[in-house]
Design an enzyme around this catalytic site. Structure first.
Site, PDB file in Angstrom:
ATOM      1  CB  SER A   1      36.696   6.932  -2.507  1.00 40.98           C
ATOM      2  OG  SER A   1      35.892   6.287  -1.535  1.00 40.98           O
ATOM      3  CD  GLU A   2      34.731   1.608  -2.807  1.00 36.75           C
ATOM      4  OE1 GLU A   2      35.843   2.183  -2.718  1.00 36.75           O
ATOM      5  OE2 GLU A   2      34.281   0.873  -1.921  1.00 36.75           O
TER       6      GLU A   2
END
Lengths: 200, 231, 200, 231
Positions: free
Chosen positions: A39-40
């Protein structure tokens, strides 16, 4: 749709999931595939949801939802996180979309005249991953087909999409036309809302 | 020996002025410097150029300053979930620059490490590329400049008197980059620890990037979207 | 020379020391000044030498000598380490030199025709620190003055030096001339080996 | 489930070929991947383009390959203390490109994070700037390109089966950057640990950057210049 995407994932591969429809993928991936979800906002190794007891305000995904992680997870800053994407270290990225076209361009961040939300990480996520999958309903609520010869909305990325998964099938943008990789059970070409000249 | 440790937010933020640029760490409401933001609300300074991924969310974080009309410009990647910002944007009261999030983080790092500009594929062929230099490498790219600020306010889980920092879970996000890019970086911590308590290998931000540090208090640490495992 | 450099250091400041003569500074800094010594191979908080018992093969400075660190030290990778320098976060950098000129240019890495050693970090170290001090003997072993109107050896950095400390005095490069900030006890202008036209 | 864990250096380096580019971590002899280098010596592959800060020192590290004439080109910042390299350089047997060390590390990082080029002041006005694009920002700068390699060999103190790594003291140096920039990154560790043994916040290199990992053995961990406190 979800099963089609999961079928494209190799065991042990890394995966970034955009907000919206793609998050459904996370909930259905069998753990035996050992997928490493990125997840960025700065985490690799996302693994389902926390309990009321384990929930932490400092552990969220890019959709700002609470998550949990699996053994082997790691946390890092945002420049390293997007470096994983831009540098080509994430195998697959699944994004939602408002429009996608035969050239592989994607529009998913802005409708002129409508409320602006911002592109977030989407413009970065479409560059770098080895496979970019766009996952979207084939038609909008108004009945407009979302697969176009050329997008009419402002682009998120130009010529970046490798696969398109809709409720009606799986498609590959080939430049001037779409190739039909697979149709959902009972769906015919005629139902796709695509002019014959745009289908390979 | 001059100490970097301040008594509280008011003491650490003694020299803010109108019209400063201000970086603020956090992703949504995760890792937000709550004490510093509330102190800036108390001081009532105006004309702030806020640089932060979300400029607050759900009425909290930098939205505390939006409500008081203290922010006149914003550089960010995502404004969804922030009705205060949307409203002032539509009313033309605030000048918003949207930057792709990976470019946003890399521009802040570039300012911090003295890189004067770089090429990235993100945004090529989109509205973001308008007016920017384009160049073709293995893929077409656009040129992006560093992004710095007069002040950076960040929050860490642990910090010592030299300013060495350690972050918990995903609360790290943009904060280590902003610590480098702020001309004056002011850190609040959940726990002020002794020099040496953070193992030298595990320091996330070296103290040389930090100018001031204080023990925060009364954290809300709000959860924006709670989701739980099914029983 | 060492005392002149130490006198220029503010309490609590950060300092990078080049290899060679500048390392002498580390050994004489009083601990009450609380200087944070940076070594570009990835450490901040260098503090003297280890004992036979505490020595570690993984704890060295940029000169590859064994070191020890003080409480509050940190380790980091090389890009972050040079980011501290290039980004202007280190207060003072002290380098050795073969030649330095009135324009503030420094040559310290290469003599054409002689054995090449490489520039190492020197070309990076001369950009970014708030004060760049060059510390060198005033004359070479052959008797040539090292302070020149313009360097004749290949440069390490152009117009980068703020202060010059030699065994004969302290000097500031002003562009076309040197300013004499201080002369060592008993030293006269005439002994500097500088033409009067190059002295402010 | 496909494992990244290999039995030893020979198993992990099964597909090397002549004429590859090879990054090797370490500063001097600190943090050098000794097992991988010795395995490459055993295999006898030739024509290597070595990318490493020092290309060995004091007859050890990559100098093991220099002695066997396995390296035909080198990109590095410092060759002092490495007579094998100097000799072959002077004899024109090896093509050496010297890069300022900060530019060297930033170019490797750029390759790892997909940045296609950047501007830096380092080297402006020197031989290093020859043939390079110059541009004036707040200071004059030169343009530098990313630096990648077919293989990266690095050594870490601890690593797990996914490839998460942790480094001790100053042994970190270029290794995390090379882990990102190698098309295939092969890691040897002092200690192979269980998934989760490295606290997630303290992971120095996330496993996604690593393709292969093995337990190293018989480390020399030589000290190049021992200096001790006076008693």
């Amino acid at each position: 749709m979800v099963d089609e995407v999961i079928a494209m994932l190799d065991d042990d591969s890394s995966l970034n999931l955009g907000i919206g429809i793609p998050t459904l993928v996370a909930e259905r991936i069998p753990s035996r595939k050992n997928i490493w979800i990125h997840s960025e906002n700065g985490v690799l190794g996302v693994s389902g949801r926390p309990t009321e007891e384990s929930v932490s305000p400092t552990l969220i995904n890019a959709g700002k939802e609470t998550i949990s992680v699996k053994p082997g997870a790691s946390y890092f800053d945002s420049s390293t996180s997007f470096g994983m994407i831009r540098g080509g270290h994430i195998d697959v990225c699944v994004l939602g979309g408002m429009q996608v076209d035969a050239e592989g361009s994607l529009a998913n961040w802005m409708i002129p005249g409508k409320k602006v939300t911002g592109m977030g990480g989407a413009m970065d996520l479409v560059h770098g991953a080895k496979m970019i999958i766009v996952m979207l309903t084939h038609f909008s609520k108004k009945g407009d087909v979302k697969l176009l010869h050329r997008c009419t909305l402002p682009l998120t990325g130009k010529k970046v999409v490798h696969k398109i998964v809709t409720d009606l099938g799986v498609f590959t943008p080939m430049g001037d036309k779409f190739r039909i990789d697979k149709l959902a059970d009972g769906v015919t070409r005629g139902q796709l809302g695509l002019a014959e000249e745009w289908i390979l | 020996m001059k100490s970097k440790v301040y008594e509280n937010a008011a003491a650490a933020l003694f020299d803010l002025q109108d019209d400063i640029s201000l970086m603020s760490g956090g992703f949504g409401l995760c890792g937000v410097p709550e004490n510093s933001i509330k102190e800036i609300r108390r001081q009532g300074i105006k004309g702030i150029h806020a640089i932060s991924n979300n400029i607050g969310n759900s009425g909290r974080g930098l939205a505390w300053l939006l409500k008081e009309r203290q922010i006149s410009a914003a550089t960010c990647s995502y404004v969804g979930g922030n009705p205060d910002l949307e409203e002032q944007m539509l009313a033309g009261e605030i000048d918003v620059t949207l930057v792709p999030q990976g470019t946003f983080s890399e521009r802040i790092r570039a300012a911090g490490v003295g890189v004067r500009g770089f090429y990235t594929p993100a945004g090529y062929g989109t509205l973001v590329a308008e007016g920017k230099e384009e160049r073709h490498f293995d893929v077409p790219c656009i040129f992006e400049l560093p992004l710095s600020a007069d002040f950076a306010i960040i929050k860490a889980e642990k910090g010592d008197s030299f300013g060495n920092l350690w972050f918990k879970e995903t609360a790290r996000n943009f904060s280590p980059l902003m610590a480098m890019a702020g001309k004056v970086t002011v850190v609040e911590v959940e726990e002020l620890v002794e020099l040496g308590d953070i193992q030298p290998e595990n320091v996330h931000v070296a103290g040389v990037f930090v100018q001031r540090i204080y023990q925060g208090k009364d954290y809300e640490n709000a959860i924006e979207i709670p989701k739980f495992a099914e029983k």
